[in-house]
Design a protein around this motif. Structure first.
Motif, short mmCIF file in Angstrom:
data_model
loop_
_atom_site.label_atom_id
_atom_site.label_comp_id
_atom_site.label_asym_id
_atom_site.label_seq_id
_atom_site.Cartn_x
_atom_site.Cartn_y
_atom_site.Cartn_z
N GLN A 87 0.83 -1.20 0.00
CA GLN A 87 0.00 0.00 0.00
C GLN A 87 0.87 1.25 0.00
OE1 GLN A 87 -3.30 0.30 2.74
NE2 GLN A 87 -3.63 -1.93 2.75
N VAL A 88 1.94 1.23 0.77
CA VAL A 88 2.82 2.40 0.85
C VAL A 88 3.55 2.60 -0.48
CG1 VAL A 88 4.71 3.52 2.09
CG2 VAL A 88 3.07 2.08 3.33
N ARG A 89 4.02 1.51 -1.08
CA ARG A 89 4.69 1.63 -2.38
C ARG A 89 3.72 2.16 -3.44
NH1 ARG A 89 8.02 -2.95 -0.64
NH2 ARG A 89 6.39 -4.44 -1.19
N ALA A 90 2.47 1.72 -3.38
CA ALA A 90 1.46 2.21 -4.33
C ALA A 90 1.22 3.70 -4.14
CB ALA A 90 0.17 1.42 -4.17
N LEU A 91 1.22 4.14 -2.89
CA LEU A 91 1.06 5.56 -2.57
C LEU A 91 2.19 6.38 -3.17
CD1 LEU A 91 0.09 8.06 -0.84
CD2 LEU A 91 1.49 7.08 1.02
N VAL A 92 3.42 5.93 -2.96
CA VAL A 92 4.58 6.67 -3.48
C VAL A 92 4.59 6.66 -5.01
CG1 VAL A 92 7.11 6.76 -3.55
CG2 VAL A 92 5.92 6.23 -1.40
N ASP A 93 4.23 5.53 -5.60
CA ASP A 93 4.15 5.45 -7.06
C ASP A 93 3.12 6.44 -7.59
OD1 ASP A 93 6.07 3.49 -7.15
OD2 ASP A 93 4.65 1.83 -7.37
N ARG A 94 2.02 6.59 -6.89
CA ARG A 94 0.99 7.54 -7.32
C ARG A 94 1.51 8.98 -7.26
NH1 ARG A 94 -5.17 8.48 -4.82
NH2 ARG A 94 -5.44 10.54 -5.76
N ILE A 95 2.20 9.32 -6.16
CA ILE A 95 2.77 10.67 -6.05
C ILE A 95 3.76 10.92 -7.19
CG2 ILE A 95 4.15 12.22 -4.62
CD1 ILE A 95 3.00 10.75 -2.16
N ASP A 96 4.60 9.93 -7.46
CA ASP A 96 5.58 10.06 -8.54
C ASP A 96 4.88 10.23 -9.88
OD1 ASP A 96 7.91 10.09 -9.98
OD2 ASP A 96 8.36 7.96 -9.69
N ARG A 97 3.86 9.44 -10.11
CA ARG A 97 3.13 9.49 -11.38
C ARG A 97 2.40 10.82 -11.56
NH1 ARG A 97 0.56 5.39 -10.37
NH2 ARG A 97 -1.47 6.22 -9.74
N GLU A 98 1.80 11.32 -10.50
CA GLU A 98 1.00 12.53 -10.59
C GLU A 98 1.81 13.81 -10.47
OE1 GLU A 98 -3.15 10.58 -8.75
OE2 GLU A 98 -2.05 12.10 -7.63
N SER A 147 9.53 5.33 5.28
CA SER A 147 10.79 5.95 4.87
C SER A 147 11.48 5.14 3.78
CB SER A 147 11.71 6.11 6.08
OG SER A 147 11.22 7.08 6.97
N ALA A 148 11.47 3.81 3.92
CA ALA A 148 12.11 2.97 2.90
C ALA A 148 11.45 3.16 1.54
CB ALA A 148 12.05 1.50 3.33
N ALA A 149 10.13 3.32 1.53
CA ALA A 149 9.42 3.44 0.26
C ALA A 149 9.50 4.84 -0.33
CB ALA A 149 7.95 3.06 0.46
N ALA A 150 9.51 5.87 0.53
CA ALA A 150 9.37 7.25 0.03
C ALA A 150 10.69 7.98 -0.17
CB ALA A 150 8.48 8.05 0.99
N THR A 151 11.75 7.58 0.52
CA THR A 151 13.00 8.34 0.39
C THR A 151 13.60 8.29 -1.02
OG1 THR A 151 14.11 6.44 1.45
CG2 THR A 151 13.69 8.40 2.80
N PRO A 152 13.44 7.22 -1.80
CA PRO A 152 13.98 7.30 -3.17
C PRO A 152 13.39 8.45 -3.98
CG PRO A 152 13.55 5.02 -2.59
CD PRO A 152 12.96 5.87 -1.49
N GLY A 196 19.90 8.78 12.11
CA GLY A 196 20.51 7.94 11.08
C GLY A 196 20.15 8.37 9.68
N LEU A 197 18.88 8.69 9.46
CA LEU A 197 18.45 9.11 8.13
C LEU A 197 19.11 10.41 7.70
CD1 LEU A 197 14.67 8.18 8.40
CD2 LEU A 197 16.34 7.15 6.85
N ALA A 198 19.43 11.25 8.67
CA ALA A 198 20.13 12.49 8.34
C ALA A 198 21.46 12.20 7.64
CB ALA A 198 20.37 13.30 9.61
N ARG A 199 22.15 11.19 8.11
CA ARG A 199 23.44 10.83 7.49
C ARG A 199 23.23 10.26 6.10
NH1 ARG A 199 23.29 13.18 12.18
NH2 ARG A 199 25.37 13.50 13.04
N GLU A 200 22.16 9.51 5.92
CA GLU A 200 21.92 8.89 4.62
C GLU A 200 21.38 9.88 3.60
OE1 GLU A 200 19.62 5.34 5.01
OE2 GLU A 200 20.98 4.45 6.49
N LEU A 201 20.62 10.89 4.06
CA LEU A 201 20.02 11.86 3.14
C LEU A 201 20.96 13.03 2.82
CD1 LEU A 201 16.41 12.15 4.64
CD2 LEU A 201 17.15 10.78 2.69
#
Length: 312
Positions: A87-98, A147-152, A196-201
């Motif tokens: 569901q989360v991946r579908a959400l992010v895909d929709r944001i990317d698509r739109e 975070s795993a789904a949306a950070t890319p 941790g995410l601060a270092r990765e982003l």
């Protein structure tokens, strides 16, 4: 520091996702981002057709999206269970698509208040294990999945902002025990996640922070005390410390100020509070006050005679 443009829409053209925006802090954050002109995707499990385990029917994500649009932005409601990766991946895909981009990600997923009440001030062996693990699912696992789904998508463009919403600052939580071991873990984990995410982003030019409201006058909290936003001070007659409480608008304005600050990278990896950022950016709560709940809580531990008035 001013974060406003002449038309008062500093986030016009920005694409935001507020995960967990049905009510409380999440709803207010979404609305304040909308007030600043952003397009805001709002998610949650309670819709006009379905109610989550929280059991409240009075707030829905559709209503949140409508409030965002009425405030001057564009609200888009997407029913999502953030414990379901597909569901989360579908959400992010929709944001990317739109929209083709994501500028702000707010992880405000929770919905475990009823579990905290059941396990308040209990030893680990006194808390129902199913309830305790559910707290960790709601407050930690859901944030990791999102975070795993949306950070890319977030790191595709420099300047992105990730906000981990929690309860308590690193300074406070790091030296005090929060209610029970499960809740303590659930509310400390987002602080460490932001670190941790601060270092990765950072190499992608993006920023991650943890943010806590103070004593929040959410819809559930007001109901608990039997008051409304109009007469909330009546609750302070029973519990004087409630006088330092803040409306959800306050933390909403904190996120909007962060998102509009071109120098927000200076906060990267930090644990922040709404009261702290109000002093930095100059915004106030809905009533014009500037409460500092965490400052008051720490001060009262040292001096029982401290006045709430000094922290509003």
């Amino acid at each position: 520091m001013s974060t406003e443009t002449p038309d008062n829409k500093p986030l016009r053209g920005r694409i935001c996702l507020v995960a967990g925006a049905t009510r409380g802090a999440g709803r207010a954050i979404a609305v304040q981002l909308g007030t600043a002109g952003a397009t805001v995707y709002v998610t949650g499990r309670t819709t006009r057709d379905k109610v989550s385990e929280v059991g409240r029917t009075t707030e829905t994500i559709e209503e949140t999206a409508e409030l965002v649009t009425a405030a001057g932005g564009e609200g888009v409601a997407v029913p999502t269970d953030h414990l379901e990766p597909e569901q989360v991946r579908a959400l992010v895909d929709r944001i990317d698509r739109e929209r083709g981009r994501l500028d702000v990600l707010v992880n405000d997923i929770w919905g475990g208040e009823h579990l905290v009440v059941a396990g308040f001030d209990k030893k680990i062996w006194e808390v129902d294990l199913t309830d305790g693990l559910r707290m960790l699912e709601l407050g930690v696992k859901s944030h990791l999945i999102t975070s795993a789904a949306a950070t890319p998508l977030l790191v595709r463009n420099p300047g992105g902002l990730l906000v981990e919403v929690t309860d308590g600052t690193q300074e406070y939580n790091g030296t005090r025990y929060r209610e029970n071991v499960y809740y303590d873990l659930a509310k400390n984990a987002p602080i460490r996640m932001a670190f941790g995410l601060a270092r990765e982003l950072e190499p992608a030019g993006c920023t991650a922070v943890a943010l806590t409201p103070g004593w929040l006058r959410s819809e559930q909290m007001l109901d608990h005390f039997g008051v409304t936003e109009e007469n909330w001070r009546d609750a302070a007659e029973k519990l004087p410390d409630f006088a330092v409480a803040e409306s959800p608008v306050y933390v909403g304005r904190a996120v909007a100020a962060l998102a509009a600050d071109p120098d927000r990278a200076r906060w990267n990896g930090r644990s922040l509070s709404s009261g702290q950022l109000a002093k930095e950016y100059g915004f106030t709560d809905a009533d014009g006050s500037r409460p500092d709940a965490w400052g008051f809580i720490v001060a009262k531990e040292k001096d029982e005679g401290v006045s709430v008035d000094d922290y509003r």
